[in-house]
Structure formats: C-alpha cells, structure tokens
Motif scaffolding. Structure first.
Motif, PDB file in Angstrom:
ATOM      1  N   ASP A   1       0.822  -1.211   0.000  1.00  0.00           N
ATOM      2  CA  ASP A   1       0.000   0.000   0.000  1.00  0.00           C
ATOM      3  C   ASP A   1       0.856   1.261   0.000  1.00  0.00           C
ATOM      4  O   ASP A   1       0.639   2.161  -0.791  1.00  0.00           O
TER       5      ASP A   1
ATOM      6  N   ASP B   1       3.605  -2.027 -13.041  1.00  0.00           N
ATOM      7  CA  ASP B   1       2.477  -1.297 -12.466  1.00  0.00           C
ATOM      8  C   ASP B   1       1.849  -2.189 -11.393  1.00  0.00           C
ATOM      9  O   ASP B   1       1.855  -3.409 -11.514  1.00  0.00           O
ATOM     10  N   LEU B   2       1.312  -1.548 -10.365  1.00  0.00           N
ATOM     11  CA  LEU B   2       0.723  -2.297  -9.261  1.00  0.00           C
ATOM     12  C   LEU B   2      -0.539  -1.612  -8.818  1.00  0.00           C
ATOM     13  O   LEU B   2      -0.547  -0.390  -8.575  1.00  0.00           O
ATOM     14  N   GLU B   3      -1.616  -2.368  -8.721  1.00  0.00           N
ATOM     15  CA  GLU B   3      -2.878  -1.834  -8.214  1.00  0.00           C
ATOM     16  C   GLU B   3      -3.295  -2.695  -7.043  1.00  0.00           C
ATOM     17  O   GLU B   3      -3.449  -3.917  -7.184  1.00  0.00           O
ATOM     18  N   VAL B   4      -3.435  -2.090  -5.867  1.00  0.00           N
ATOM     19  CA  VAL B   4      -3.843  -2.805  -4.674  1.00  0.00           C
ATOM     20  C   VAL B   4      -5.331  -2.583  -4.476  1.00  0.00           C
ATOM     21  O   VAL B   4      -5.793  -1.447  -4.348  1.00  0.00           O
ATOM     22  N   VAL B   5      -6.101  -3.680  -4.482  1.00  0.00           N
ATOM     23  CA  VAL B   5      -7.545  -3.611  -4.310  1.00  0.00           C
ATOM     24  C   VAL B   5      -7.868  -3.826  -2.826  1.00  0.00           C
ATOM     25  O   VAL B   5      -7.464  -4.835  -2.257  1.00  0.00           O
TER      26      VAL B   5
END
Length: 86
Positions: A26, A80-84
């Motif tokens: 995060d 790229d990183l997307e934290v849900v």
C-alpha cells in the motif's frame, strides 16, 4: 544496491547479486529485513519493484541446477501495481 564479493561460488559466476527490501504494497515502505537475491533477469536496478522467489528449491529451478547456492532469485520487474482493498 549492489553487493561485491571477493570470494564467490563458481556456480554464481556471471550472475549479479542484489540487495532486495520487502515493502508494504500500500505505502511501498520497508516492511521486513533486506536479503540478497540473484538477478535472473540481468536487468533489475536500483529502486525497481521486483518479484522474488525466496524459497531455495524454487529458486534453483530457475537456473535448472540443484547445486547452485541460491535461496532467493529475482524473477520479474513490476511495471504497475494496483492494490484492491478487502
């Protein structure tokens, strides 16, 4: 960062060793102690977010050599990183 060794296993000749720091996904802040990993990609660099295998048997499979003294290996660079959220 980089690690320089005056004595290296012949099985690691030609492989770069990098210091890796686990991070909180995060905040991307340090999460636990750093460790050494072999850069199997030969392209990871300072401040890159990388994916590592930190289990000896799995790491040795990357090099297809059961005798190579490896516990951790870099297997990917994260673009790229997307934290849900849960």
């Amino acid at each position: 960062g980089d690690v320089v060794s005056t004595v290296k296993s012949p099985k690691l000749a030609g492989h770069r060793l990098l210091i890796c720091q686990p991070v909180d996904l995060d905040a991307r802040t340090p999460k636990s102690p750093s460790f050494l990993a072999v850069d199997s990609l030969r392209s990871a660099g300072v401040s890159d977010l990388v994916l590592c295998i930190r289990e000896g048997s799995g790491a040795r499979l990357i090099f297809q050599d059961e005798q190579i003294p490896v516990e951790a290996v870099i297997v990917g660079i994260v673009d790229d990183l997307e934290v849900v959220p849960d």
